[in-house]
Each structure stands twice: as structure tokens, then as C-alpha cells.
Design a protein around this motif. Structure first.
Motif, PDB file in Angstrom:
ATOM      1  N   GLY A 182     -42.566  25.769   7.156  1.00 57.70           N
ATOM      2  CA  GLY A 182     -41.432  26.217   6.339  1.00 57.70           C
ATOM      3  C   GLY A 182     -41.269  25.468   5.043  1.00 57.70           C
ATOM      4  N   GLU A 183     -42.348  24.945   4.504  1.00 59.15           N
ATOM      5  CA  GLU A 183     -42.258  24.198   3.262  1.00 59.15           C
ATOM      6  C   GLU A 183     -42.033  25.102   2.057  1.00 59.15           C
ATOM      7  N   GLY A 184     -42.300  26.387   2.206  1.00 61.16           N
ATOM      8  CA  GLY A 184     -42.101  27.297   1.094  1.00 61.16           C
ATOM      9  C   GLY A 184     -43.137  27.170  -0.007  1.00 61.16           C
ATOM     10  N   LEU A 185     -44.314  26.652   0.306  1.00 62.88           N
ATOM     11  CA  LEU A 185     -45.344  26.479  -0.714  1.00 62.88           C
ATOM     12  C   LEU A 185     -45.940  27.800  -1.170  1.00 62.88           C
ATOM     13  N   LEU A 186     -45.777  28.841  -0.375  1.00 63.01           N
ATOM     14  CA  LEU A 186     -46.384  30.122  -0.725  1.00 63.01           C
ATOM     15  C   LEU A 186     -45.476  30.982  -1.582  1.00 63.01           C
ATOM     16  N   ARG A 187     -44.302  30.570  -1.809  1.00 64.87           N
ATOM     17  CA  ARG A 187     -43.354  31.409  -2.558  1.00 64.87           C
ATOM     18  C   ARG A 187     -43.252  30.958  -3.980  1.00 64.87           C
TER      19      ARG A 187
ATOM     20  N   VAL B 224     -56.315  27.208   6.596  1.00 62.81           N
ATOM     21  CA  VAL B 224     -55.580  26.543   7.682  1.00 62.81           C
ATOM     22  C   VAL B 224     -54.418  25.732   7.112  1.00 62.81           C
ATOM     23  N   LEU B 225     -54.656  24.998   6.034  1.00 64.80           N
ATOM     24  CA  LEU B 225     -53.580  24.225   5.419  1.00 64.80           C
ATOM     25  C   LEU B 225     -52.447  25.123   4.935  1.00 64.80           C
ATOM     26  N   ALA B 226     -52.789  26.268   4.369  1.00 67.52           N
ATOM     27  CA  ALA B 226     -51.762  27.192   3.898  1.00 67.52           C
ATOM     28  C   ALA B 226     -50.945  27.749   5.062  1.00 67.52           C
ATOM     29  N   LEU B 227     -51.605  28.088   6.134  1.00 71.15           N
ATOM     30  CA  LEU B 227     -50.884  28.620   7.291  1.00 71.15           C
ATOM     31  C   LEU B 227     -50.021  27.551   7.952  1.00 71.15           C
ATOM     32  N   VAL B 228     -50.497  26.313   7.994  1.00 69.27           N
ATOM     33  CA  VAL B 228     -49.696  25.217   8.542  1.00 69.27           C
ATOM     34  C   VAL B 228     -48.467  24.978   7.664  1.00 69.27           C
ATOM     35  N   ALA B 229     -48.664  24.979   6.342  1.00 65.09           N
ATOM     36  CA  ALA B 229     -47.539  24.789   5.426  1.00 65.09           C
ATOM     37  C   ALA B 229     -46.516  25.917   5.572  1.00 65.09           C
ATOM     38  N   CYS B 230     -47.002  27.121   5.743  1.00 61.39           N
ATOM     39  CA  CYS B 230     -46.095  28.249   5.940  1.00 61.39           C
ATOM     40  C   CYS B 230     -45.340  28.140   7.251  1.00 61.39           C
ATOM     41  N   ALA B 231     -46.048  27.715   8.289  1.00 64.52           N
ATOM     42  CA  ALA B 231     -45.416  27.574   9.597  1.00 64.52           C
ATOM     43  C   ALA B 231     -44.378  26.459   9.605  1.00 64.52           C
TER      44      ALA B 231
ATOM     45  N   ALA C  28     -71.968  34.336  16.347  1.00 61.41           N
ATOM     46  CA  ALA C  28     -71.795  34.827  14.979  1.00 61.41           C
ATOM     47  C   ALA C  28     -70.716  35.902  14.922  1.00 61.41           C
ATOM     48  N   LYS C  29     -70.670  36.764  15.917  1.00 58.11           N
ATOM     49  CA  LYS C  29     -69.611  37.784  15.955  1.00 58.11           C
ATOM     50  C   LYS C  29     -68.238  37.152  16.121  1.00 58.11           C
ATOM     51  N   ALA C  30     -68.139  36.125  16.965  1.00 54.56           N
ATOM     52  CA  ALA C  30     -66.856  35.446  17.166  1.00 54.56           C
ATOM     53  C   ALA C  30     -66.414  34.723  15.892  1.00 54.56           C
ATOM     54  N   VAL C  31     -67.351  34.070  15.227  1.00 57.77           N
ATOM     55  CA  VAL C  31     -67.034  33.383  13.966  1.00 57.77           C
ATOM     56  C   VAL C  31     -66.607  34.396  12.913  1.00 57.77           C
ATOM     57  N   ALA C  32     -67.292  35.521  12.841  1.00 57.52           N
ATOM     58  CA  ALA C  32     -66.944  36.548  11.859  1.00 57.52           C
ATOM     59  C   ALA C  32     -65.551  37.114  12.125  1.00 57.52           C
ATOM     60  N   LEU C  33     -65.236  37.401  13.367  1.00 61.70           N
ATOM     61  CA  LEU C  33     -63.919  37.952  13.698  1.00 61.70           C
ATOM     62  C   LEU C  33     -62.816  36.930  13.427  1.00 61.70           C
ATOM     63  N   GLY C  34     -63.030  35.685  13.856  1.00 61.64           N
ATOM     64  CA  GLY C  34     -62.029  34.649  13.611  1.00 61.64           C
ATOM     65  C   GLY C  34     -61.815  34.402  12.129  1.00 61.64           C
ATOM     66  N   THR C  35     -62.894  34.354  11.376  1.00 62.59           N
ATOM     67  CA  THR C  35     -62.790  34.149   9.935  1.00 62.59           C
ATOM     68  C   THR C  35     -62.070  35.309   9.274  1.00 62.59           C
ATOM     69  N   LEU C  36     -62.395  36.511   9.679  1.00 59.86           N
ATOM     70  CA  LEU C  36     -61.756  37.699   9.122  1.00 59.86           C
ATOM     71  C   LEU C  36     -60.258  37.688   9.364  1.00 59.86           C
ATOM     72  N   LEU C  37     -59.842  37.341  10.569  1.00 59.40           N
ATOM     73  CA  LEU C  37     -58.410  37.288  10.878  1.00 59.40           C
ATOM     74  C   LEU C  37     -57.711  36.187  10.092  1.00 59.40           C
ATOM     75  N   LEU C  38     -58.326  35.012  10.027  1.00 57.76           N
ATOM     76  CA  LEU C  38     -57.713  33.892   9.330  1.00 57.76           C
ATOM     77  C   LEU C  38     -57.593  34.153   7.833  1.00 57.76           C
ATOM     78  N   GLN C  39     -58.658  34.659   7.231  1.00 60.40           N
ATOM     79  CA  GLN C  39     -58.598  34.868   5.791  1.00 60.40           C
ATOM     80  C   GLN C  39     -57.715  36.062   5.427  1.00 60.40           C
ATOM     81  N   THR C  40     -57.651  37.079   6.266  1.00 55.44           N
ATOM     82  CA  THR C  40     -56.759  38.200   5.985  1.00 55.44           C
ATOM     83  C   THR C  40     -55.303  37.773   6.084  1.00 55.44           C
TER      84      THR C  40
END
Length: 122
Positions: free
Chosen positions: A117-122, A108-115, A42-54
Motif C-alpha cells: 500500500g505504498e502507492g508507488l504505482l499511482r 516482484v518489487l512493484a507487486l510487493v510495493a502495491c501490496a 519451460a512451460k511452467a516458467v512461461a506461464l508464471g512469467t506471463l501471469l506476473l508480467q501481465t
């Protein structure tokens, strides 16, 4: 698009909150004493989720607004999870995990799109 990423980042906290709630012996979950492995998971899931969502929220709205969104999501959705858990424990666990995984998938999809370079976040 940024609003959808904010919603996905907020919903992602439900996965960590639901996993964390299962490690606490409560009447709603049957008063089972959780194992040490479940707490570590649960601690690992919480830390991973926190990093990903931040990261996702910061890409969508800037780092100050992203951190504020994540903190607010954890507080509000945690409060709502506790309220719902006391009334409908099994349904709450199922729906919290479903919505949380949906939010994590959006992150995850947003981070993949950003990586890519599709520019979907801009």
C-alpha cells in the motif's frame, strides 16, 4: 514510475523466452534433444512469467494496455532473441537470462510495493 514498470514487465519475457529456446533442438544450442522435464519446466516458467508480467503491466497502465504491452514484448523480444541467438548463442543466453531476471525482479518489487500500500504505482 509506470514507465519503469512497463520496461520491467517487457524484460521479464526474456526469462521465459530463453528457457523456451533451450527446449528446442537447434544448431545454436548444439542440436540436443530436450527431455520432457525440460519442456514442462519451460512451460511452467512461461506461464508464471506471463501471469506476473501481465499483472504488473496492468497495474501500471490499465488492463488493456498491460495485455498489449506483454504481447508486444513477447513478439519483439522473441524475434530479437532468435536473431541474436543465431549469431552469438552463448552470450545471448546469458544476457537474456540476466535481463529477464532483472525484469522479473522489478515486477516482484512493484507487486510487493502495491501490496504494502505504498502507492508507488499511482
Amino acid at each position: 514510475m509506470n514507465e519503469l514498470l512497463g520496461i520491467a514487465a517487457a524484460l521479464a519475457s526474456l526469462v521465459a523466452l530463453a528457457c523456451w529456446a533451450r527446449t528446442v533442438p537447434t544448431r545454436a544450442w548444439g542440436d540436443d534433444t530436450p527431455t520432457g522435464a525440460a519442456r514442462w519446466r519451460a512451460k511452467a516458467v512461461a506461464l508464471g512469467t506471463l501471469l506476473l508480467q501481465t499483472t504488473t503491466a496492468s497495474l501500471a497502465a490499465g488492463w488493456v494496455a498491460g495485455v498489449a504491452l506483454v504481447l508486444a514484448a513477447w513478439m519483439v523480444l522473441g524475434w530479437l532473441l532468435v536473431l541474436a541467438m543465431n549469431l552469438w548463442p552463448q552470450a545471448t543466453q546469458r544476457w537474456a537470462l540476466r535481463l529477464g531476471w532483472l525484469g522479473l525482479g522489478g515486477c516482484v518489487l512493484a507487486l510487493v510495493a502495491c501490496a504494502l500500500g505504498e502507492g508507488l504505482l499511482r
